[in-house]
Design a protein around this motif. Structure first.
Motif, PDB file in Angstrom:
ATOM      1  N   GLU A 176       0.826  -1.193   0.000  1.00  0.00           N
ATOM      2  CA  GLU A 176       0.000   0.000   0.000  1.00  0.00           C
ATOM      3  C   GLU A 176       0.868   1.253   0.000  1.00  0.00           C
ATOM      4  O   GLU A 176       2.059   1.211   0.335  1.00  0.00           O
ATOM      5  CB  GLU A 176      -0.921   0.015   1.233  1.00  0.00           C
ATOM      6  N   GLY A 177       0.260   2.387  -0.357  1.00  0.00           N
ATOM      7  CA  GLY A 177       0.943   3.673  -0.281  1.00  0.00           C
ATOM      8  C   GLY A 177       2.078   3.816  -1.276  1.00  0.00           C
ATOM      9  O   GLY A 177       2.206   3.045  -2.247  1.00  0.00           O
TER      10      GLY A 177
ATOM     11  N   SER B  64       4.954   0.559   5.630  1.00  0.00           N
ATOM     12  CA  SER B  64       4.979   1.711   6.527  1.00  0.00           C
ATOM     13  C   SER B  64       4.386   1.320   7.875  1.00  0.00           C
ATOM     14  O   SER B  64       3.784   0.247   8.034  1.00  0.00           O
ATOM     15  CB  SER B  64       4.172   2.865   5.935  1.00  0.00           C
TER      16      SER B  64
ATOM     17  N   GLU C  21       0.651   0.795   7.458  1.00  0.00           N
ATOM     18  CA  GLU C  21       0.289  -0.478   6.836  1.00  0.00           C
ATOM     19  C   GLU C  21       0.543  -1.643   7.790  1.00  0.00           C
ATOM     20  O   GLU C  21      -0.248  -2.585   7.851  1.00  0.00           O
ATOM     21  CB  GLU C  21       1.081  -0.684   5.543  1.00  0.00           C
TER      22      GLU C  21
END
Length: 389
Positions: free
Chosen positions: A87-88, A106, A109
């Motif tokens: 993600e991200g 992160s 996440e």
């Protein structure tokens, strides 16, 4: 932003503290310091790891309510590398590189992944727990507008949604309550009619004629708009008996008079007590009075008091400091990990019919953690109660 803490669901690692946070406990954090907010952000993942490290060797004193992540802590020193970020921005770079980059997730996440794992464990506990008889949950607080009816519907709904039904939510108040109004549907028959015809009700199909099935698959037995006679102690015992023949879990939405026959009957057929309270001193005081009352009603009622689950709710009105209210319950003997919080939710605050799918994700997650705690305590209380028999 004001944030919400879930002391009873501390393993989920999804909640953060208020800006004015007290000294953290190794395992859990203090409750929010202001009015609850409908939005909840995940906890910093490093805080989650630190709490897990500190908890090694810590004796929390209370029974573990869910399959715990503490078991994983034994292998923390040998943890496998985290799955690369999906993600991200980090996830974007990993995908864009065709797999050459394997950037770690992160903190946000990581916390989200831990939350998914814990929610899965909560649901597994709820789904897989079984008993050799029907079990009863008593939702009670003498204070009106303390959240008894909404919590009865939502707790019963979460249990039914995860277990696939077989949960009945009953109105056991002396006079007609608001259970049918806060539930989905428009009952044609209800508690008054069931009591009047109970001698003729023998099959599940006949019993379901007095219920309204929710989208959660819970079955609600409330009251129709017409007046019904006040319930008696025997009415509640008779209804509980027929419900237990056809449902696995019975959730009882009670009235405000502890000395009444219906309330006494509900106590007698309950296995776990759930106490909802708003973040207000009057509601907490009435809840503490309930605990004291039950302590003097015999060993089984005293067990309900000792093992009670407390749920602090928010309706958006001015509120007391939750940490101070929480301490009052702990001083009364309620274990810290039996005290939960539900964030403010606009759907609940509307005071209309409640539907699980209309709740905010944080509310649904909190209710799942609470339901897991209730089921775990039910497992213990049912075993102890049946052993005594």
């Amino acid at each position: 932003m004001t944030e919400v803490n879930f002391p009873g669901a501390r393993r989920s690692g999804m909640y953060v503290e208020t800006e004015e946070r007290p000294e953290p406990d190794p395992v859990t954090r203090e409750a929010l310091e202001g009015p609850a907010d409908p939005f909840v952000e995940p906890v910093d993942a490093e805080d989650v790891r630190a709490a897990r490290e500190e908890k090694k060797g810590t004796n929390v004193g209370a029974p573990v309510k869910v399959p715990a992540r503490e078991a994983d802590a034994e292998a923390d020193d040998e943890e496998e590398p985290a799955v690369p970020a999906k993600e991200g921005f980090r996830g974007f770079l990993n995908r864009a590189s065709g797999g050459l980059l394997k950037l770690a997730p992160s903190q946000t996440e990581t916390a989200a992944r831990l939350l998914v794992v814990d929610q899965g464990r909560f649901e597994a506990l709820i789904r897989q727990s079984s008993w050799t008889r029907a079990v009863g949950l008593l939702v009670a607080n003498k204070k009106g507008t303390a959240g008894k009816t909404p919590l009865s519907i939502l707790l019963g709904g979460v249990l039914a949604a995860i277990r696939g039904g077989s949960v009945a939510i009953l109105e056991t108040s002396d006079d007609k309550g608001q259970l049918a109004y806060r539930a989905e549907g428009d009952p044609q028959l209800g508690m008054g009619e069931l009591v009047a015809n109970i001698s003729n009700v023998r099959t599940q199909s006949q019993l379901r004629g007095y219920t309204v099935t929710q989208t959660s698959f819970a079955s609600v037995i409330g009251s129709t708009p017409q007046w019904r006679p006040p319930l008696t102690r025997q009415n509640v015992l008779d209804v509980a008996s027929i419900v237990d023949e056809h449902f696995t879990i019975r959730v009882m939405d009670t009235g405000n008079q502890y000395s009444s026959g219906p309330f006494g009957a509900a106590v007698d057929v309950a296995d776990v007590l759930v106490i909802p309270t708003m973040l207000a001193q009057d509601a907490v005081s009435e809840a503490l009075e309930l605990l004291e009352f039950l302590e003097h009603q015999g060993p089984e009622a005293a067990r309900l008091a000792r093992t009670a689950i407390v749920v602090m709710m928010s309706d958006g009105r001015p509120e007391f400091k939750p940490s101070k209210l929480k301490k009052q319950f702990m001083d009364k003997g309620i274990a810290e990990d039996h005290i939960y919080a539900v964030p403010y939710d606009a759907h609940v605050a509307e005071r209309g019919a409640l539907t699980l799918n209309k709740l905010a994700p944080a509310t649904r997650q909190a209710l799942t953690a609470i339901a897991a705690g209730v089921v775990a305590q039910t497992n213990q209380n049912v075993f102890a109660k049946d052993q005594n028999r």
